[in-house]
Motif scaffolding. Structure first.
Motif, PDB file in Angstrom:
ATOM      1  N   TYR A   1       0.845  -1.194   0.000  1.00 43.01           N
ATOM      2  CA  TYR A   1       0.000   0.000   0.000  1.00 43.01           C
ATOM      3  C   TYR A   1       0.880   1.243   0.000  1.00 43.01           C
ATOM      4  N   GLN A   2       0.496   2.225  -0.823  1.00 43.88           N
ATOM      5  CA  GLN A   2       1.246   3.464  -0.962  1.00 43.88           C
ATOM      6  C   GLN A   2       0.281   4.648  -1.009  1.00 43.88           C
ATOM      7  N   PRO A   3       0.783   5.849  -0.702  1.00 44.65           N
ATOM      8  CA  PRO A   3      -0.099   7.030  -0.770  1.00 44.65           C
ATOM      9  C   PRO A   3      -0.420   7.400  -2.213  1.00 44.65           C
ATOM     10  N   LYS A   4      -1.662   7.789  -2.443  1.00 47.76           N
ATOM     11  CA  LYS A   4      -2.085   8.206  -3.783  1.00 47.76           C
ATOM     12  C   LYS A   4      -1.412   9.525  -4.173  1.00 47.76           C
ATOM     13  N   ASN A   5      -1.266  10.413  -3.211  1.00 45.19           N
ATOM     14  CA  ASN A   5      -0.668  11.730  -3.472  1.00 45.19           C
ATOM     15  C   ASN A   5       0.587  11.906  -2.614  1.00 45.19           C
ATOM     16  N   GLY A   6       1.607  11.171  -2.915  1.00 47.07           N
ATOM     17  CA  GLY A   6       2.844  11.237  -2.146  1.00 47.07           C
ATOM     18  C   GLY A   6       3.932  10.450  -2.845  1.00 47.07           C
ATOM     19  N   TYR A   7       5.030  10.225  -2.142  1.00 51.55           N
ATOM     20  CA  TYR A   7       6.154   9.520  -2.744  1.00 51.55           C
ATOM     21  C   TYR A   7       5.846   8.026  -2.848  1.00 51.55           C
ATOM     22  N   CYS A   8       6.113   7.446  -4.004  1.00 55.27           N
ATOM     23  CA  CYS A   8       5.943   6.011  -4.228  1.00 55.27           C
ATOM     24  C   CYS A   8       7.277   5.413  -4.679  1.00 55.27           C
ATOM     25  N   TYR A   9       7.509   4.176  -4.305  1.00 57.27           N
ATOM     26  CA  TYR A   9       8.763   3.543  -4.695  1.00 57.27           C
ATOM     27  C   TYR A   9       8.805   3.370  -6.213  1.00 57.27           C
ATOM     28  N   ASN A  10      10.015   3.259  -6.754  1.00 61.67           N
ATOM     29  CA  ASN A  10      10.175   3.100  -8.198  1.00 61.67           C
ATOM     30  C   ASN A  10      11.155   1.966  -8.489  1.00 61.67           C
ATOM     31  N   SER A  11      11.574   1.883  -9.734  1.00 63.13           N
ATOM     32  CA  SER A  11      12.444   0.783 -10.148  1.00 63.13           C
ATOM     33  C   SER A  11      13.792   0.808  -9.434  1.00 63.13           C
ATOM     34  N   ASP A  12      14.282   1.981  -9.021  1.00 62.67           N
ATOM     35  CA  ASP A  12      15.555   2.051  -8.299  1.00 62.67           C
ATOM     36  C   ASP A  12      15.533   1.126  -7.080  1.00 62.67           C
ATOM     37  N   THR A  13      14.418   1.134  -6.359  1.00 67.07           N
ATOM     38  CA  THR A  13      14.288   0.311  -5.162  1.00 67.07           C
ATOM     39  C   THR A  13      14.356  -1.173  -5.507  1.00 67.07           C
ATOM     40  N   LEU A  14      13.710  -1.568  -6.589  1.00 64.51           N
ATOM     41  CA  LEU A  14      13.731  -2.974  -6.990  1.00 64.51           C
ATOM     42  C   LEU A  14      15.104  -3.386  -7.502  1.00 64.51           C
ATOM     43  N   PHE A  15      15.799  -2.478  -8.186  1.00 64.29           N
ATOM     44  CA  PHE A  15      17.159  -2.781  -8.629  1.00 64.29           C
ATOM     45  C   PHE A  15      18.093  -2.946  -7.419  1.00 64.29           C
ATOM     46  N   LEU A  16      17.893  -2.112  -6.392  1.00 63.84           N
ATOM     47  CA  LEU A  16      18.716  -2.212  -5.187  1.00 63.84           C
ATOM     48  C   LEU A  16      18.436  -3.520  -4.454  1.00 63.84           C
TER      49      LEU A  16
ATOM     50  N   ALA B   1      12.727   3.942   5.210  1.00 63.95           N
ATOM     51  CA  ALA B   1      11.960   2.772   4.773  1.00 63.95           C
ATOM     52  C   ALA B   1      10.787   3.112   3.864  1.00 63.95           C
ATOM     53  N   GLY B   2      10.258   4.330   3.955  1.00 68.57           N
ATOM     54  CA  GLY B   2       9.104   4.671   3.144  1.00 68.57           C
ATOM     55  C   GLY B   2       7.943   3.742   3.427  1.00 68.57           C
ATOM     56  N   CYS B   3       7.361   3.168   2.383  1.00 70.37           N
ATOM     57  CA  CYS B   3       6.241   2.239   2.558  1.00 70.37           C
ATOM     58  C   CYS B   3       6.714   0.842   2.958  1.00 70.37           C
ATOM     59  N   GLY B   4       8.036   0.620   2.970  1.00 72.20           N
ATOM     60  CA  GLY B   4       8.586  -0.631   3.482  1.00 72.20           C
ATOM     61  C   GLY B   4       8.939  -1.677   2.457  1.00 72.20           C
TER      62      GLY B   4
END
Length: 246
Positions: A4-19, A38-41
């Motif tokens: 779950y992530q915020p609709k109007n906020g920072y969301c993880y992207n491909s950088d996180t998955l590459f890491l 951690a952001g959304c974790g």
């Protein structure tokens, strides 16, 4: 894995998955892993799921920490989640509080096997978002690398590891800072959007007090024409995340 992530906020992207994909081979079940920012974790959740390591997470934004807590719960993942500023939080004071009921005084200091992070690294010249949550998560001024490395150095075990991603253009600054704390890069991988483009991201594994030479892995190319490369598709398939914005 539902995230779950915020609709109007920072969301993880491909950088996180590459890491996540880069770090996973270096994580062991016996490791105590600290994820910073951690952001959304999602990063810590994936690493804990696939390595079974002991997980601690720290996130300073209360809203994102709430998303992280929810994601830990619905994905049945055990972790110690701290809602605080990494640079200001006193890990050893917290340890003392947890052990004060013991008959003997503990002199143990908090020390992690691995510290993992996808930190904010957008530089000052980039046009800044007016969304406070996005601003906090993206821009390097919110976690200057010099201050970040200083705190990381104080929390790692004598041969602990620091694994992170960053803007590839900042590599000279990164290496200078890491050298000052005797944290040596021992494995690097550069991420390129296309074969004929410059690298945009560096994935970096460092080790405290190491004398090892640095291994440069083959590049990760993300696109051929307008399509994801097979390697990127395999990373997404391995992660198996399902994002829900709310």
């Amino acid at each position: 894995m539902q995230i779950y992530q915020p609709k109007n906020g920072y969301c993880y992207n491909s950088d996180t998955l590459f890491l996540y994909d880069f770090a996973l081979p270096f994580l062991k079940m016996r490791h105590h892993l600290l994820e910073v920012g951690a952001g959304c974790g999602v990063l810590g959740l994936l690493c804990a799921r696939d390595s079974k390591c002991r997980l601690t997470m720290i996130e300073k934004n209360p809203k994102m920490a709430e998303f992280c807590s929810h994601n830990l719960r619905i994905n049945h993942t055990k972790a110690h989640l701290i809602c605080a500023d990494f640079l200001e939080y006193d890990f050893n004071s917290q340890l003392a509080q947890n052990t004060k009921s013991q008959k003997t005084h503990s002199t143990t200091q908090i020390a992690f096997d691995i510290i993992l992070s996808n930190p904010p690294f957008y530089h000052d010249d980039v046009i800044k978002s007016q969304n406070s949550d996005i601003f906090s998560a993206r821009y390097a001024q919110n976690l200057p690398f010099l201050d970040f490395a200083r705190k990381v150095n104080s929390l790692l075990k004598p041969t602990g590891e620091f694994i992170f991603c960053y803007d590839a253009k900042a590599i000279f600054h990164l290496f200078c800072v890491l050298h000052s704390y005797k944290i040596r890069p021992i494995c690097l991988r550069f991420v390129y959007p296309k074969l004929d483009k410059s690298a945009t991201l560096v994935l970096c594994r460092c080790k405290k007090n190491s004398k090892s030479q640095c291994k440069i892995l083959p590049p990760l190319i993300t696109h051929i024409d307008l399509n994801f490369t097979q390697e990127v598709l395999e990373i997404y398939k391995k992660a198996k995340t399902w994002s829900i914005k709310c």
